[in-house]
Design an enzyme around this catalytic site. Sequence first.
Site, PDB file in Angstrom:
ATOM      1  N   ALA A   1      29.704  43.663  30.931  1.00 23.78           N
ATOM      2  CA  ALA A   1      29.892  44.394  29.674  1.00 23.78           C
ATOM      3  C   ALA A   1      30.718  43.557  28.715  1.00 23.78           C
ATOM      4  CB  ALA A   1      30.621  45.716  29.939  1.00 23.78           C
TER       5      ALA A   1
ATOM      6  N   TYR B   1      33.602  50.274  21.317  1.00 28.82           N
ATOM      7  CA  TYR B   1      33.529  49.953  22.747  1.00 28.82           C
ATOM      8  C   TYR B   1      33.293  51.216  23.569  1.00 28.82           C
ATOM      9  CZ  TYR B   1      35.305  49.300  27.503  1.00 28.82           C
ATOM     10  OH  TYR B   1      35.433  49.317  28.873  1.00 28.82           O
TER      11      TYR B   1
ATOM     12  N   GLY C   1      41.725  53.480  14.795  1.00 29.36           N
ATOM     13  CA  GLY C   1      41.174  54.437  15.768  1.00 29.36           C
ATOM     14  C   GLY C   1      41.879  54.384  17.119  1.00 29.36           C
TER      15      GLY C   1
ATOM     16  N   LYS D   1      30.093  52.414  25.904  1.00 32.39           N
ATOM     17  CA  LYS D   1      30.195  52.726  27.342  1.00 32.39           C
ATOM     18  C   LYS D   1      29.731  54.169  27.594  1.00 32.39           C
ATOM     19  CE  LYS D   1      31.597  50.569  30.332  1.00 32.39           C
ATOM     20  NZ  LYS D   1      30.956  49.592  31.258  1.00 32.39           N
TER      21      LYS D   1
ATOM     22  N   PRO E   1      52.868  40.831  19.974  1.00 30.54           N
ATOM     23  CA  PRO E   1      52.382  41.718  18.908  1.00 30.54           C
ATOM     24  C   PRO E   1      52.106  43.148  19.392  1.00 30.54           C
ATOM     25  CG  PRO E   1      50.605  40.299  19.690  1.00 30.54           C
ATOM     26  CD  PRO E   1      51.816  39.936  20.492  1.00 30.54           C
TER      27      PRO E   1
ATOM     28  N   THR F   1      34.500  53.597  32.191  1.00 30.09           N
ATOM     29  CA  THR F   1      35.903  53.621  31.774  1.00 30.09           C
ATOM     30  C   THR F   1      36.374  55.026  31.411  1.00 30.09           C
ATOM     31  OG1 THR F   1      37.350  52.905  29.967  1.00 30.09           O
ATOM     32  CG2 THR F   1      35.036  52.984  29.474  1.00 30.09           C
ATOM     33  N   ASP F   2      37.685  55.245  31.470  1.00 24.47           N
ATOM     34  CA  ASP F   2      38.235  56.538  31.036  1.00 24.47           C
ATOM     35  C   ASP F   2      38.159  56.700  29.521  1.00 24.47           C
ATOM     36  OD1 ASP F   2      40.231  54.732  30.279  1.00 24.47           O
ATOM     37  OD2 ASP F   2      41.859  55.754  31.346  1.00 24.47           O
ATOM     38  N   GLU F   3      37.921  55.592  28.795  1.00 23.83           N
ATOM     39  CA  GLU F   3      37.923  55.675  27.328  1.00 23.83           C
ATOM     40  C   GLU F   3      36.793  56.536  26.788  1.00 23.83           C
ATOM     41  OE1 GLU F   3      38.733  52.235  25.053  1.00 23.83           O
ATOM     42  OE2 GLU F   3      40.107  51.390  26.521  1.00 23.83           O
TER      43      GLU F   3
HETATM   44  P1  NAD Z   1      35.462  41.252  31.498  1.00 23.47           P
HETATM   45  O1  NAD Z   1      35.271  41.179  30.030  1.00 23.47           O
HETATM   46  O2  NAD Z   1      36.620  40.566  32.125  1.00 23.47           O
HETATM   47  O3  NAD Z   1      34.155  40.692  32.240  1.00 23.47           O
HETATM   48  C1  NAD Z   1      32.871  41.016  31.819  1.00 23.47           C
HETATM   49  C2  NAD Z   1      31.902  40.086  32.544  1.00 23.47           C
HETATM   50  O4  NAD Z   1      30.565  40.447  32.114  1.00 23.47           O
HETATM   51  C3  NAD Z   1      32.091  38.604  32.188  1.00 23.47           C
HETATM   52  O5  NAD Z   1      32.008  37.820  33.351  1.00 23.47           O
HETATM   53  C4  NAD Z   1      30.935  38.290  31.245  1.00 23.47           C
HETATM   54  O6  NAD Z   1      30.494  36.945  31.326  1.00 23.47           O
HETATM   55  C5  NAD Z   1      29.866  39.253  31.768  1.00 23.47           C
HETATM   56  N1  NAD Z   1      28.897  39.598  30.713  1.00 23.47           N
HETATM   57  C6  NAD Z   1      29.169  40.003  29.458  1.00 23.47           C
HETATM   58  N2  NAD Z   1      28.016  40.181  28.773  1.00 23.47           N
HETATM   59  C7  NAD Z   1      27.007  39.898  29.634  1.00 23.47           C
HETATM   60  C8  NAD Z   1      25.589  39.907  29.519  1.00 23.47           C
HETATM   61  N3  NAD Z   1      24.985  40.216  28.370  1.00 23.47           N
HETATM   62  N4  NAD Z   1      24.855  39.605  30.609  1.00 23.47           N
HETATM   63  C9  NAD Z   1      25.460  39.271  31.799  1.00 23.47           C
HETATM   64  N5  NAD Z   1      26.791  39.209  31.947  1.00 23.47           N
HETATM   65  C10 NAD Z   1      27.559  39.536  30.878  1.00 23.47           C
HETATM   66  O7  NAD Z   1      35.441  42.802  31.843  1.00 23.47           O
HETATM   67  P2  NAD Z   1      36.280  43.631  32.930  1.00 23.47           P
HETATM   68  O8  NAD Z   1      37.567  43.996  32.335  1.00 23.47           O
HETATM   69  O9  NAD Z   1      36.210  42.918  34.211  1.00 23.47           O
HETATM   70  O10 NAD Z   1      35.391  44.959  33.002  1.00 23.47           O
HETATM   71  C11 NAD Z   1      34.277  45.041  33.894  1.00 23.47           C
HETATM   72  C12 NAD Z   1      33.650  46.411  33.761  1.00 23.47           C
HETATM   73  O11 NAD Z   1      34.620  47.424  34.063  1.00 23.47           O
HETATM   74  C13 NAD Z   1      33.169  46.737  32.341  1.00 23.47           C
HETATM   75  O12 NAD Z   1      31.984  47.464  32.440  1.00 23.47           O
HETATM   76  C14 NAD Z   1      34.282  47.594  31.752  1.00 23.47           C
HETATM   77  O13 NAD Z   1      33.782  48.465  30.764  1.00 23.47           O
HETATM   78  C15 NAD Z   1      34.741  48.335  32.982  1.00 23.47           C
HETATM   79  N6  NAD Z   1      36.144  48.783  32.972  1.00 23.47           N
HETATM   80  C16 NAD Z   1      37.155  47.908  32.664  1.00 23.47           C
HETATM   81  C17 NAD Z   1      38.480  48.339  32.725  1.00 23.47           C
HETATM   82  C18 NAD Z   1      39.618  47.399  32.422  1.00 23.47           C
HETATM   83  O14 NAD Z   1      40.770  47.848  32.355  1.00 23.47           O
HETATM   84  N7  NAD Z   1      39.394  46.108  32.263  1.00 23.47           N
HETATM   85  C19 NAD Z   1      38.767  49.651  33.091  1.00 23.47           C
HETATM   86  C20 NAD Z   1      37.708  50.523  33.386  1.00 23.47           C
HETATM   87  C21 NAD Z   1      36.404  50.064  33.333  1.00 23.47           C
HETATM   88  O1  DAU Z   2      41.233  52.469  29.801  1.00 28.11           O
HETATM   89  C1  DAU Z   2      40.341  51.526  30.309  1.00 28.11           C
HETATM   90  C2  DAU Z   2      40.148  50.413  29.299  1.00 28.11           C
HETATM   91  O2  DAU Z   2      41.359  49.672  29.286  1.00 28.11           O
HETATM   92  C3  DAU Z   2      38.968  49.517  29.602  1.00 28.11           C
HETATM   93  O3  DAU Z   2      37.777  50.263  29.532  1.00 28.11           O
HETATM   94  C4  DAU Z   2      38.903  48.342  28.621  1.00 28.11           C
HETATM   95  O4  DAU Z   2      37.861  47.461  28.993  1.00 28.11           O
HETATM   96  C5  DAU Z   2      40.231  47.617  28.656  1.00 28.11           C
HETATM   97  O5  DAU Z   2      40.224  46.594  27.694  1.00 28.11           O
HETATM   98  C6  DAU Z   2      41.395  48.573  28.407  1.00 28.11           C
HETATM   99  O6  DAU Z   2      41.399  49.045  27.041  1.00 28.11           O
HETATM  100  P1  DAU Z   2      42.746  49.160  26.185  1.00 28.11           P
HETATM  101  O7  DAU Z   2      42.395  49.083  24.756  1.00 28.11           O
HETATM  102  O8  DAU Z   2      43.577  50.289  26.638  1.00 28.11           O
HETATM  103  O9  DAU Z   2      43.480  47.797  26.693  1.00 28.11           O
HETATM  104  P2  DAU Z   2      44.295  46.655  25.886  1.00 28.11           P
HETATM  105  O10 DAU Z   2      44.873  45.761  26.918  1.00 28.11           O
HETATM  106  O11 DAU Z   2      43.475  46.045  24.796  1.00 28.11           O
HETATM  107  O12 DAU Z   2      45.475  47.492  25.205  1.00 28.11           O
HETATM  108  C7  DAU Z   2      46.369  48.277  25.972  1.00 28.11           C
HETATM  109  C8  DAU Z   2      47.331  48.949  24.998  1.00 28.11           C
HETATM  110  O13 DAU Z   2      48.162  47.944  24.410  1.00 28.11           O
HETATM  111  C9  DAU Z   2      46.644  49.656  23.855  1.00 28.11           C
HETATM  112  O14 DAU Z   2      47.372  50.823  23.515  1.00 28.11           O
HETATM  113  C10 DAU Z   2      46.709  48.662  22.714  1.00 28.11           C
HETATM  114  C11 DAU Z   2      48.021  47.931  22.967  1.00 28.11           C
HETATM  115  N1  DAU Z   2      48.045  46.509  22.527  1.00 28.11           N
HETATM  116  C12 DAU Z   2      47.052  45.685  22.968  1.00 28.11           C
HETATM  117  C13 DAU Z   2      47.007  44.362  22.583  1.00 28.11           C
HETATM  118  C14 DAU Z   2      45.899  43.443  23.041  1.00 28.11           C
HETATM  119  C15 DAU Z   2      49.069  46.029  21.718  1.00 28.11           C
HETATM  120  O15 DAU Z   2      49.996  46.789  21.348  1.00 28.11           O
HETATM  121  N2  DAU Z   2      49.028  44.719  21.335  1.00 28.11           N
HETATM  122  C16 DAU Z   2      48.041  43.860  21.721  1.00 28.11           C
HETATM  123  O16 DAU Z   2      48.072  42.683  21.307  1.00 28.11           O
END
Ligand code: NAD
Ligand code: DAU
Length: 348
Positions: free
Chosen positions: A84, A156, A289, A160, A211, A131-133
């Site tokens: 994703a 995003y 947002g 999802k 930041p 995701t919970d989002e």
């Molecule tokens: P990430 O961005 O670290 O990794 C995404 C991976 O998908 C990468 O390896 C990228 O190369 C691959 N990818 C992207 N577009 C592609 C495409 N078109 N075809 C094939 N591969 C592709 O993401 P993550 O944080 O590891 O998240 C993985 C999954 O878990 C996602 O579906 C995300 O929505 C979900 N998720 C993430 C979190 C979080 O906190 N990171 C929480 C809940 C759910």
């Molecule tokens: O809740 C699950 C989600 O968590 C996943 O689905 C997403 O893939 C993952 O990216 C994450 O989303 P968030 O937007 O919550 O994560 P992020 O690390 O971008 O930000 C966490 C919190 O910190 C959010 O409230 C925004 C804030 N933030 C983030 C960044 C990057 C800052 O204040 N400064 C920053 O520079």
Amino acid sequence: MKKILITGGAGFIGSHVVRLFVKKYPQYQIFNLDALTYAGNLENIVDIEKESNYTFIKADINDAEEINQLFTTYKFDKVIHLAAESHVDRSITDPLAFVRTNVIGTVNLLNAAKDCWKDDFTDKLFYHVSTDEVYGTLGETGLFTETTSYDPNSPYSASKASSDHFVRAYGETYQLPYMISNCSNNYGPNQFPEKLIPLFIHNIVQGKSLPVYGDGKYTRDWLYVVDHAVAIDLAFHQGKIGETYNIGGFNEWQNIDLIKLLCEQMDKKLNREPGSSAKLITYIKDRPGHDKRYAIDATKINKKLGWKPSVTFEQGLSKTIDWYLENETWLNNVTTGAYQKYYDKQYL
Ligand code: NAD
Ligand code: DAU
């Protein structure tokens, strides 16, 4: 030998899921399909790349023809779909990239699985990682349960949510066997430093400003990535077809409190004067947002499957910081070139 297709296995969570499955299930052939976008990195799984039950396939889920061809060639039995576009801030500047990969890419995979499995769905599974989002935002109280209505607020989370709806629709319309899990914020080794925790670790090491969006009083529920991988393994093997499982850390933190804890731990680990990292905190313009609060009720997976997080946040954060400090080359490799351009556009 069961053939398991894992998509997005070169990314953050996917690499931990791939490692767990390759090591734990020698009786499975694991196929890791990844397009290697900016977030994909084969260094994340270098330790298992030579295992005999592991195959890497470089492919893009947006390419329907190629995805169909791969299903025809390999006849995968089950899919764990993680690929994703995953960063909220990038979805605000380029929503269409998220529609393409998260919505159309998912539908391409669903179509390929349906066509490959249509004569016999026995022992087949499409496991969708979400995701919970998708549930939107909470006020001061309450938790997201599996029956909370979808109410996504960012491009995003809208993409999802859409992908989750498609997975369910394929279950209802074509009887495709599926499961969905919706997880809270993950942290841990191998997370790309665009997300809060690794970005701030990197900036502290470099003495750059931290930041903080808006007033910093936004709340997230944090889970160590390995615990997420374990939950996926459990639901994948013992969950019920057609069910959703919420996965969370029982671990809510306001961003500013988390950042202060991170700063304290970094000062100790880097032998810096107490309070020196916190001096880097800089409040900047809020994310448009910006969801106020996420918190998952993980009672269902806890009660039905016996899952719970294995580490406290303090332990997990400490392990995470150690990993980044010990893997400077990994961090340097992913923060050159395109990363710098992204960083300047987003923050300067
Ligand atoms: P990430 O961005 O670290 O990794 C995404 C991976 O998908 C990468 O390896 C990228 O190369 C691959 N990818 C992207 N577009 C592609 C495409 N078109 N075809 C094939 N591969 C592709 O993401 P993550 O944080 O590891 O998240 C993985 C999954 O878990 C996602 O579906 C995300 O929505 C979900 N998720 C993430 C979190 C979080 O906190 N990171 C929480 C809940 C759910
Ligand atoms: O809740 C699950 C989600 O968590 C996943 O689905 C997403 O893939 C993952 O990216 C994450 O989303 P968030 O937007 O919550 O994560 P992020 O690390 O971008 O930000 C966490 C919190 O910190 C959010 O409230 C925004 C804030 N933030 C983030 C960044 C990057 C800052 O204040 N400064 C920053 O520079």
